[in-house]
Write a protein that holds these residues in place. Sequence first.
Motif: not given
Length: 221
Positions: A172-199
Amino acid sequence: MATGTHFHQELATLRVKVLEMATLALRNLETAIKALHERDYELAQYVIDHDCDINRLECEIDDLSLRLLALEQPMAVDLRTIVGIQRVNVNLERVGDEAVNIAEKAMFLASRPVLPFSEQLEELAEVARTMFVHSLTCFKDNNVEAAYEVCRMDLKCNALEVDLLKGLMDYMSKESPAVERAVHTILISRALERVGDLSTNIAEAVVFIVDGDNIKHRFFD
């Protein structure tokens, strides 16, 4: 200890409902992951539309478990089973919520250019999915050894999420047009990590049911 035939029939019904809910939560999680990988808007919408099935069962399980606690006053392993099932119930519902979170972000990303993090995201998704599958098997079979293995797997899930987050932040620091997509991907990764915690929480509940040990917040290596 509650030993009546009716009580144990109700307890068996309770376990069946939990396993039914587990099946639905796994279906939605796997469908959300598939929607993400295949960039499929309709699959993502399916997950969102069917979250109500999981919520309905959560309420039914909650009502039945509370009724058994109030009317039967179980002791020992029967009491642990009901309390453990209540813990599993909460975590299953939260897995369903995380599946919805993944599906919503997948819908956004489906029509946008792909970021160069697909392989890392797929690896994280597979570890989280495997942890959830194993936690459900632990519950079904009352398998304590397998439950401890799920807890140990959480370390890998966490490490993968951290690595992906670092990569996305740098991108994101190098590709500013991709920030919105990167943020959504971060939120997905957080959700997946949370699934691991819940498991992990589900696996810990299995240990509590079978052995009576509370292993929450214990570190594994």
